[in-house]
Design a protein around this motif. Structure first.
Motif, PDB file in Angstrom:
ATOM      1  N   VAL A   1     -60.988   7.869 -29.643  1.00 30.58           N
ATOM      2  CA  VAL A   1     -59.971   7.533 -30.645  1.00 30.58           C
ATOM      3  C   VAL A   1     -60.048   6.049 -30.986  1.00 30.58           C
ATOM      4  N   ARG A   2     -60.222   5.241 -29.971  1.00 31.37           N
ATOM      5  CA  ARG A   2     -60.323   3.802 -30.206  1.00 31.37           C
ATOM      6  C   ARG A   2     -61.503   3.488 -31.125  1.00 31.37           C
ATOM      7  N   ALA A   3     -62.659   4.085 -30.834  1.00 26.25           N
ATOM      8  CA  ALA A   3     -63.855   3.839 -31.650  1.00 26.25           C
ATOM      9  C   ALA A   3     -63.629   4.295 -33.093  1.00 26.25           C
ATOM     10  N   TRP A   4     -62.926   5.431 -33.245  1.00 26.09           N
ATOM     11  CA  TRP A   4     -62.685   5.973 -34.591  1.00 26.09           C
ATOM     12  C   TRP A   4     -61.843   4.997 -35.412  1.00 26.09           C
ATOM     13  N   PHE A   5     -60.764   4.479 -34.816  1.00 25.59           N
ATOM     14  CA  PHE A   5     -59.901   3.546 -35.546  1.00 25.59           C
ATOM     15  C   PHE A   5     -60.600   2.207 -35.785  1.00 25.59           C
ATOM     16  N   GLU A   6     -61.352   1.733 -34.791  1.00 23.34           N
ATOM     17  CA  GLU A   6     -62.013   0.434 -34.960  1.00 23.34           C
ATOM     18  C   GLU A   6     -63.078   0.472 -36.040  1.00 23.34           C
ATOM     19  N   ALA A   7     -63.568   1.676 -36.362  1.00 23.77           N
ATOM     20  CA  ALA A   7     -64.572   1.796 -37.417  1.00 23.77           C
ATOM     21  C   ALA A   7     -64.003   1.413 -38.780  1.00 23.77           C
ATOM     22  N   PHE A   8     -62.669   1.366 -38.898  1.00 24.47           N
ATOM     23  CA  PHE A   8     -62.039   0.966 -40.156  1.00 24.47           C
ATOM     24  C   PHE A   8     -61.860  -0.550 -40.249  1.00 24.47           C
ATOM     25  N   GLY A   9     -62.365  -1.286 -39.248  1.00 23.94           N
ATOM     26  CA  GLY A   9     -62.304  -2.746 -39.300  1.00 23.94           C
ATOM     27  C   GLY A   9     -60.979  -3.342 -38.883  1.00 23.94           C
ATOM     28  N   ILE A  10     -60.199  -2.627 -38.087  1.00 24.42           N
ATOM     29  CA  ILE A  10     -58.868  -3.137 -37.725  1.00 24.42           C
ATOM     30  C   ILE A  10     -58.953  -4.414 -36.889  1.00 24.42           C
ATOM     31  N   ALA A  11     -60.022  -4.577 -36.098  1.00 23.67           N
ATOM     32  CA  ALA A  11     -60.122  -5.764 -35.248  1.00 23.67           C
ATOM     33  C   ALA A  11     -60.356  -7.030 -36.063  1.00 23.67           C
ATOM     34  N   ARG A  12     -60.866  -6.876 -37.290  1.00 22.72           N
ATOM     35  CA  ARG A  12     -61.128  -8.036 -38.139  1.00 22.72           C
ATOM     36  C   ARG A  12     -60.079  -8.218 -39.229  1.00 22.72           C
ATOM     37  N   ALA A  13     -59.220  -7.234 -39.393  1.00 22.70           N
ATOM     38  CA  ALA A  13     -58.254  -7.261 -40.490  1.00 22.70           C
ATOM     39  C   ALA A  13     -57.207  -8.354 -40.275  1.00 22.70           C
ATOM     40  N   THR A  14     -56.808  -8.979 -41.358  1.00 21.20           N
ATOM     41  CA  THR A  14     -55.755  -9.989 -41.318  1.00 21.20           C
ATOM     42  C   THR A  14     -54.521  -9.540 -42.098  1.00 21.20           C
ATOM     43  N   ALA A  15     -54.596  -8.382 -42.722  1.00 19.52           N
ATOM     44  CA  ALA A  15     -53.470  -7.831 -43.477  1.00 19.52           C
ATOM     45  C   ALA A  15     -53.349  -6.345 -43.138  1.00 19.52           C
ATOM     46  N   ALA A  16     -52.245  -5.749 -43.568  1.00 17.19           N
ATOM     47  CA  ALA A  16     -52.033  -4.330 -43.304  1.00 17.19           C
ATOM     48  C   ALA A  16     -53.134  -3.510 -43.975  1.00 17.19           C
ATOM     49  N   LEU A  17     -53.526  -2.431 -43.333  1.00 12.21           N
ATOM     50  CA  LEU A  17     -54.513  -1.546 -43.942  1.00 12.21           C
ATOM     51  C   LEU A  17     -54.147  -0.098 -43.652  1.00 12.21           C
ATOM     52  N   ARG A  18     -54.641   0.764 -44.531  1.00  8.66           N
ATOM     53  CA  ARG A  18     -54.288   2.176 -44.461  1.00  8.66           C
ATOM     54  C   ARG A  18     -55.411   2.964 -43.791  1.00  8.66           C
TER      55      ARG A  18
END
Length: 448
Positions: free
Chosen positions: A60-77
């Protein structure tokens, strides 16, 4: 501190009208908002697991991180994906401070957040998102402060566990003061140490130390870190390579050399209810073993002269005895380390075991890490693995042939044939007590 996080998560949930959860960068649950309504589908399997097990799986962690959440600086969907167990879409608010991501706030979207403007591409975010991001920044500041305090405690714990002669007293005093000032931990309270083997120390920034109830401090220790020499240790020369002296009076020791960690390890300081109640340490150990930084170590060279290659070992955790004295922590660390080594060697003990339950391994883990006795060296070769397993089972069954044959699922005559081959290979007579003792110790020690 925990109450502050809960209040801030509730603020975000109220502002956006959606149930929110706060997880650290390691996807460990910190706080979650109320999930109201009678709809069984208000939570999907991923959210349910996160709350019930206080952690998301590596997949699950890998799946979510594939959306770039670790680099995001703003909210993302994040869109839904039923195949991954993500039945509902999410809005992820990265929790950052000082340019570092410390965690994530997750908002389940049942459809009413679909048209919410998150900002970006020149469009300003919805005021509710802007307010939520401000709250996320406050959470980030709290997590950063907690990380700094944890780092200081980690350094002090490492210093105590690895300090040389004359230094443990100063390290002990520094750790006691830090625990009192940072965590308001009263002196004399019961605690113990947990050792997790192996622990990934290659990139300390890859994932933070897990934040768990009862976990006071944790530090990663490289391979080869063991109980330090102290002024109490007898001056009988240096310990053999790969060992550290055991302080007199600790672990029932008499100053004999003690093995050190064969692989990188994590030392975790855990608060107990009483010195004899290790349940909190078991809970922490089980949670630590789920961390992505705990995992199988690469195969290494065996101890035989032929340089046999050892099979990969499983992850395991060991628990030392409880104490109310910080001065006892180095000894408790060695106990925890020995228990973890035993659990990796003997599957029936693991994955979490206490030092006082490992039986003969309390002695075996204290032996010097040297090659096996020449008489059993040939038996430990990979080509004779089945014979070694048969001999070990026979000795574990106290030499009872019928019981051994049943355990191995073989005919008794097959057992006698194999034992005859063992005798020819080793020159040891299994009808002799001393030969049995030598072979049994050699087979068990080879697992370590």
């Amino acid at each position: 501190m925990r109450g502050d996080y809960q209040q801030l998560v509730d603020e975000i949930s109220a502002a956006l009208g959606a149930p929110a959860t706060l997880e650290d960068r390691d996807f460990g649950l910190i706080a979650f908002g109320a999930h109201e309504g009678d709809d069984d589908e208000v939570m999907d399997p991923v959210r349910t697991r996160s709350i019930l097990q206080r952690r998301s799986s590596a997949a699950v962690r890998a799946w979510f991180e594939a959306f770039g959440i670790a680099r995001a600086t703003a909210a993302l969907r994040i869109p839904p994906d039923p195949a991954a167990g993500v039945f509902r879409g999410r809005i992820c608010l990265p929790v950052r401070h000082g340019g570092i991501v410390h965690g994530y706030v997750w908002l389940l979207d049942d459809g009413h957040l679909t048209d919410l403007e998150l900002g970006g591409r020149g469009a300003p975010p919805d005021p509710r998102i802007a307010q939520a991001m401000e709250t996320a920044a406050r959470i980030g500041a709290l997590l950063a402060d907690e990380a700094r305090a944890g780092s200081e405690l980690s350094d002090l714990l490492r210093e105590l566990l690895t300090s040389g002669p004359g230094a443990p007293g100063a390290a002990e005093a520094a750790l006691r003061e830090a625990l009192r000032d940072t965590l308001r931990f009263p002196p004399g309270s019961p605690l113990t140490l947990v050792a997790v083997l192996p622990w990934d120390t290659t990139d300390a920034g890859a994932a933070p130390m897990p934040n768990l109830p009862g976990l006071l401090a944790a530090c990663a220790l490289p391979a080869g870190t063991g109980l330090p020499a102290t002024a109490e240790a007898p001056r009988t020369g240096q310990a053999p390579a790969g060992h550290a002296p055991d302080p007199a009076g600790k672990n029932g020791g008499t100053g004999r050399p003690h093995p050190v960690s064969p692989v990188p390890a994590l030392a975790a300081l855990v608060r107990l209810r009483s010195p004899g109640s290790l349940a909190p340490a078991h809970t922490v150990a089980e949670q630590l073993l789920r961390s992505p930084r705990a995992g199988a170590a690469p195969a290494g060279k065996g101890s035989g002269a032929a340089g046999r290659t050892a099979a990969p070992r499983p992850r395991a955790a060991g628990i030392g005895t409880g104490t109310t004295e910080l001065a006892d922590l180095p000894a408790a660390w060695q106990q925890a380390l020995d228990a973890a080594r035993a659990a990796r060697a003997e599957p029936r003990l693991g994955p979490v075991t206490q030092w006082d339950t490992i039986g003969a391994y309390r002695l075996l883990t204290a032996l010097p890490t040297v090659g096996p006795d020449p008489s059993v060296d040939a038996l430990l070769a990979p080509a004779h693995a089945e014979l070694a397993r048969t001999a070990e089972a026979f000795l574990d069954c106290a030499g009872q042939a019928g019981r051994t044959a049943q355990v191995l699922g073989i005919h008794r005559q097959t057992l006698y044939y194999r034992l005859g081959r063992v005798k020819k290979l080793t020159g040891l007579d299994l009808d002799e007590g001393q030969d049995r003792l030598l072979l049994h110790m050699a087979l068990k020690a080879a697992r370590l």
